[in-house]
Design a protein around this motif. Structure first.
Motif, PDB file in Angstrom:
ATOM      1  N   ALA A  67      -5.067   4.083 -14.622  1.00 31.78           N
ATOM      2  CA  ALA A  67      -3.976   3.491 -13.848  1.00 31.78           C
ATOM      3  C   ALA A  67      -4.113   1.977 -13.872  1.00 31.78           C
ATOM      4  CB  ALA A  67      -4.015   4.000 -12.415  1.00 31.78           C
ATOM      5  N   ILE A  68      -2.977   1.286 -13.773  1.00 30.10           N
ATOM      6  CA  ILE A  68      -2.981  -0.165 -13.678  1.00 30.10           C
ATOM      7  C   ILE A  68      -1.975  -0.607 -12.627  1.00 30.10           C
ATOM      8  CG2 ILE A  68      -3.849  -0.711 -15.980  1.00 30.10           C
ATOM      9  CD1 ILE A  68      -1.043  -1.071 -16.978  1.00 30.10           C
ATOM     10  N   LEU A  69      -2.264  -1.757 -12.054  1.00 29.24           N
ATOM     11  CA  LEU A  69      -1.401  -2.368 -11.044  1.00 29.24           C
ATOM     12  C   LEU A  69      -1.098  -3.784 -11.493  1.00 29.24           C
ATOM     13  CD1 LEU A  69      -0.237  -2.544  -8.037  1.00 29.24           C
ATOM     14  CD2 LEU A  69      -2.471  -3.493  -7.466  1.00 29.24           C
ATOM     15  N   PHE A  70       0.165  -4.167 -11.468  1.00 27.61           N
ATOM     16  CA  PHE A  70       0.565  -5.543 -11.711  1.00 27.61           C
ATOM     17  C   PHE A  70       0.882  -6.156 -10.365  1.00 27.61           C
ATOM     18  CE2 PHE A  70       1.397  -3.490 -15.705  1.00 27.61           C
ATOM     19  CZ  PHE A  70       0.872  -4.402 -16.600  1.00 27.61           C
ATOM     20  N   TYR A 126       4.719  -6.067  -6.540  1.00 32.51           N
ATOM     21  CA  TYR A 126       3.671  -5.379  -7.285  1.00 32.51           C
ATOM     22  C   TYR A 126       4.190  -4.029  -7.743  1.00 32.51           C
ATOM     23  CZ  TYR A 126       2.908  -2.745  -2.978  1.00 32.51           C
ATOM     24  OH  TYR A 126       3.085  -1.947  -1.874  1.00 32.51           O
ATOM     25  N   LYS A 127       3.538  -3.489  -8.783  1.00 35.52           N
ATOM     26  CA  LYS A 127       3.962  -2.190  -9.331  1.00 35.52           C
ATOM     27  C   LYS A 127       2.744  -1.496  -9.915  1.00 35.52           C
ATOM     28  CE  LYS A 127       7.122   0.586 -11.337  1.00 35.52           C
ATOM     29  NZ  LYS A 127       7.883   1.566 -10.692  1.00 35.52           N
ATOM     30  N   ALA A 128       2.543  -0.239  -9.537  1.00 29.58           N
ATOM     31  CA  ALA A 128       1.417   0.550 -10.041  1.00 29.58           C
ATOM     32  C   ALA A 128       1.922   1.620 -11.010  1.00 29.58           C
ATOM     33  CB  ALA A 128       0.674   1.202  -8.888  1.00 29.58           C
ATOM     34  N   GLU A 152      -7.398   3.752  -3.034  1.00 29.15           N
ATOM     35  CA  GLU A 152      -7.084   4.718  -1.976  1.00 29.15           C
ATOM     36  C   GLU A 152      -5.803   4.318  -1.243  1.00 29.15           C
ATOM     37  OE1 GLU A 152      -9.094   6.488   2.078  1.00 29.15           O
ATOM     38  OE2 GLU A 152     -10.399   5.618   0.549  1.00 29.15           O
ATOM     39  N   GLU A 153      -5.675   3.038  -0.939  1.00 27.73           N
ATOM     40  CA  GLU A 153      -4.488   2.553  -0.218  1.00 27.73           C
ATOM     41  C   GLU A 153      -3.211   2.749  -1.033  1.00 27.73           C
ATOM     42  OE1 GLU A 153      -2.902  -1.719   1.352  1.00 27.73           O
ATOM     43  OE2 GLU A 153      -4.995  -1.221   1.743  1.00 27.73           O
ATOM     44  N   LEU A 154      -3.314   2.583  -2.350  1.00 25.86           N
ATOM     45  CA  LEU A 154      -2.150   2.745  -3.230  1.00 25.86           C
ATOM     46  C   LEU A 154      -1.941   4.193  -3.674  1.00 25.86           C
ATOM     47  CD1 LEU A 154      -2.663  -0.409  -5.461  1.00 25.86           C
ATOM     48  CD2 LEU A 154      -0.875  -0.076  -3.738  1.00 25.86           C
ATOM     49  N   ASN A 155      -2.825   5.075  -3.227  1.00 31.08           N
ATOM     50  CA  ASN A 155      -2.750   6.489  -3.576  1.00 31.08           C
ATOM     51  C   ASN A 155      -2.842   6.709  -5.093  1.00 31.08           C
ATOM     52  OD1 ASN A 155      -2.676   9.185  -2.835  1.00 31.08           O
ATOM     53  ND2 ASN A 155      -0.452   9.308  -3.056  1.00 31.08           N
ATOM     54  N   ILE A 156      -3.793   6.017  -5.721  1.00 30.42           N
ATOM     55  CA  ILE A 156      -4.047   6.195  -7.155  1.00 30.42           C
ATOM     56  C   ILE A 156      -4.796   7.513  -7.326  1.00 30.42           C
ATOM     57  CG2 ILE A 156      -5.226   5.267  -9.182  1.00 30.42           C
ATOM     58  CD1 ILE A 156      -2.856   3.520  -8.268  1.00 30.42           C
TER      59      ILE A 156
END
Length: 93
Positions: free
Chosen positions: A54-57, A64-66, A45-49
């Protein structure tokens, strides 16, 4: 070691393919893998996925990068871009 966070859902038809691609990538690249259910994850939710899979590094709070709405070979290509190759010493030279 890079942290890879996978966001998925049981309702997502494409998420199993992403899970398989991440599992395959673990054989060749060094990263720690964590799964979050996108429907209940505060981080999602915080990253607006909003588009799965989806993946986050994550390397640090500033680094970081989503990636969202992954299809086909996206996962393999993105892992290769963000993660170090795993050192394998058990193969014949």
């Amino acid at each position: 070691k890079t942290l890879l966070i996978q966001f998925g859902s049981e309702q997502c038809a494409l998420c199993p393919q992403a899970t398989h691609a991440i599992d395959d990538a673990q054989k060749d690249f060094a990263f720690k893998w964590v799964y979050h259910d996108a429907l209940t994850s505060e981080l999602a939710e915080e990253l607006n996925i909003t588009a799965l899979p989806a993946i986050l590094f994550f390397r640090s709070p500033q680094d970081y990068k989503a990636y969202q709405k992954l299809r086909g070979t996206d996962v393999a290509e993105i892992v290769k871009e963000h993660c170090r190759p795993r050192l394998v010493l058990d193969e014949d030279f």
